[in-house]
Scaffold this motif. Structure first.
Motif: not given
Length: 269
Positions: A193-220
């Protein structure tokens, strides 16, 4: 009368030979040398003045260009701020008009709430997941430092996975992400959004916690792939996350509602 022999006549010196050419005086040579030095110094001084004049003119031109660009950005920022204020005032008016207690008014209010969330115009809260991404601390084994740091493509992979899993609102380092938000590398940092950021990067996502968690941590999945480069990705579920509203203003220069456009002429493809 004295008679000279032929031999004596051949060896007799002329007046020119008896009076050799006189050398220039030391004073004349000194004056010439002084004039030569003064001429050289004047030429050097004039050249230095010309170079400095050209450099000053170039610097002045550059400063004027930068000042003009700065003024343009200020004008653009002021225009966006005015647009944002006007939009907020219009939304407030719509809210007052829909708060009449009727069924139609409640429906309009619910629709307005959804549109505000989609447009990122309001702060939202709810359950979801938090993701913390940090550059690798492993020893560089490939010789390519870029393999061990987080790129915009890595962030986009995580964000796209969250969107596919049904995330209703997402932020990156406190920046609300919209469909028009850009995420791109600019050197060792990422612009959001036009602003610069360095690591670490923190992402918040609102939704069903279990579904979001499994989508990121699934095998491969995306976390496994980044883990191959020892890039740290910590995913945690949460019952309550808060995502701020979008701080800028969305300006549409070309897209318009289809019904507001004039009918297309026949034969125009």
């Amino acid at each position: 009368m004295v008679h000279l022999s032929p031999k004596q006549e051949q060896t007799q010196e002329t007046p020119e030979q008896r009076s050799p050419r006189r050398p220039k005086s030391a004073g004349s040579m000194s004056v010439a040398l002084v004039f030569a030095i003064v001429g050289f110094l004047l030429a050097s001084q004039l050249r230095s003045v010309w170079v400095n004049t050209q450099a000053a003119a170039s610097d002045t031109s550059r400063l004027e260009t930068l000042q003009e660009l700065y003024n343009q950005e200020l004008d653009k920022s002021d225009a966006l701020q005015k647009q944002l204020k006007q939009t907020q005032e219009e939304l407030s008016l719509y809210r007052q008009q829909t708060a009449d207690g009727s069924t139609r008014g409640e429906a309009l209010k619910a629709e307005l709430d959804k549109l505000e969330i989609t447009a990122g115009l309001v702060e939202v809260t709810g359950p979801g997941v938090s993701v913390v991404m940090s550059d690798s601390t492993a020893v560089n084994a490939t010789g390519e430092e870029a393999d061990y740091i987080i790129h915009d493509s890595d962030l986009l992979s995580v964000i796209n996975e969250l969107r596919s899993a049904g995330a209703e609102a997402i932020s990156l380092n406190g920046e609300r992400l919209l469909a028009t938000s850009e995420i791109r590398c600019t050197g060792a940092v990422v612009t959001v959004n036009g602003r610069r950021y360095a690591a670490p990067y923190v992402i918040f996502a609102i939704g069903d916690p279990a579904t979001l968690y499994n989508a990121l941590t699934m095998r491969n999945g995306v976390v496994d792939i980044l883990g191959q480069w020892k890039i740290s990705v910590q995913v945690n579920t949460s019952t309550q996350l808060t995502i701020p509203k979008y701080q800028g203003a969305v300006e549409y220069r070309y897209a318009k509602p289809a019904e507001s456009l004039p009918p297309q002429e026949e034969g125009v493809g």
